[in-house]
Scaffold this active site. Structure first.
Site, mmCIF file in Angstrom:
data_model
loop_
_atom_site.group_PDB
_atom_site.id
_atom_site.type_symbol
_atom_site.label_atom_id
_atom_site.label_comp_id
_atom_site.label_asym_id
_atom_site.label_seq_id
_atom_site.Cartn_x
_atom_site.Cartn_y
_atom_site.Cartn_z
ATOM 1 C CB CYS A 1 -43.552 12.983 -41.334
ATOM 2 S SG CYS A 1 -45.402 13.286 -40.492
ATOM 3 C CG ASP B 1 -45.391 21.366 -40.871
ATOM 4 O OD1 ASP B 1 -44.965 21.360 -39.623
ATOM 5 O OD2 ASP B 1 -45.567 20.348 -41.452
ATOM 6 C CG HIS C 1 -45.626 17.694 -38.918
ATOM 7 N ND1 HIS C 1 -45.010 17.934 -40.209
ATOM 8 C CD2 HIS C 1 -45.184 16.886 -38.528
ATOM 9 C CE1 HIS C 1 -43.992 16.898 -40.268
ATOM 10 N NE2 HIS C 1 -43.898 16.143 -39.191
#
Length: 251
Positions: free
Chosen positions: A134, A189, A221
């Protein structure tokens, strides 16, 4: 399977002390280092378990609490399982902390993490590898471009905002990167739309960076994080295969 040792360590930085999780093979010898950059939820049992898995494969792994300026991990009170219902309230707390970690502060800290690894008796001599998740994928890319002589390989998984049109976007450091890179993007995403994927790919190709970028179908995600509702087993297994392959080529 290699027995591993995991412990919490403190890393001096210019702004204080960063706590971190350290995991390494328990054989008393130095091993190649992997700097593992956390996702926005922070250092917690899931990330520690991921570090342990890398240590079982023969690496010394450091997972710094990049939010240390706001307290030791866990910085936020997290549920055991982070579902869709719990995310809005959590991100009300997390977003301001993320925004406070400017690129300048993050790279100042990266220097401290890399120096700590270079001085550690459980780390083999030479450059390190990085993996990030992330927000950590952006930190991995940025670190590879800021400290190219110290980073041999870097990977990012379900990263967001890797190639924005902002003046401090991490992809703008591509020309400085000497490491081999791998990115496993999440399908559809919103934090990394198709135009950013193309912009990143184009920047790396133009700069002559050795890299491979893939989009994982069906993976959202956060797909590597089994303590969240975003977890995608197929994507996670694919991530492990790609990451271990990159590390095997590097060390």
């Amino acid at each position: 399977m290699t027995a591993v040792q995991g412990t919490t360590v403190d890393i001096p930085t210019e702004d204080g002390t960063a706590d971190a999780y350290l995991s390494h093979p328990g054989d008393g010898t130095p091993h190649p280092a992997v700097l593992l950059y956390m996702d926005a939820f922070g250092v917690r049992p899931r990330l520690n378990a991921m570090a342990d898995r890398l240590a079982e494969a023969g690496y010394t792994v450091l997972v710094p609490n990049v939010f240390y300026r706001h307290g030791r991990a866990p910085v936020f009170e997290l549920p055991e399982f982070i579902d869709d219902a719990s995310r809005p309230a959590l991100f009300e707390q997390i977003v301001p902390v993320m925004q406070a970690l400017t690129p300048e502060r993050a790279m100042q800290d990266a220097d401290a993490y890399l120096r700590w690894l270079a001085d550690s008796p459980v780390v083999a001599d030479g450059p390190v590898a990085i993996t990030g998740y992330c927000m950590g994928a952006g930190l991995a890319l940025r670190t590879a471009g800021t400290y190219p002589e110290r980073v041999a390989a870097a990977a990012g998984f379900h990263g967001g905002r890797l190639a924005t049109d902002g003046p401090d976007s991490p992809h703008l450091l591509a020309e400085h990167i000497t490491a081999e890179l791998y990115f496993g993007h999440a399908d559809e995403d919103p934090s990394l739309p198709a135009e950013q994927i193309k912009r990143l790919e184009d920047a790396l190709t133009t700069a002559g960076v050795r890299h491979h970028c893939e989009v994982y179908p069906g993976a959202h995600h956060g797909y590597t994080q089994s303590d969240t509702s975003a977890y995608h087993r197929e994507g996670d297994e694919r991530h492990w295969a790609a990451l271990l392959d990159l590390l095997d080529r590097t060390f």
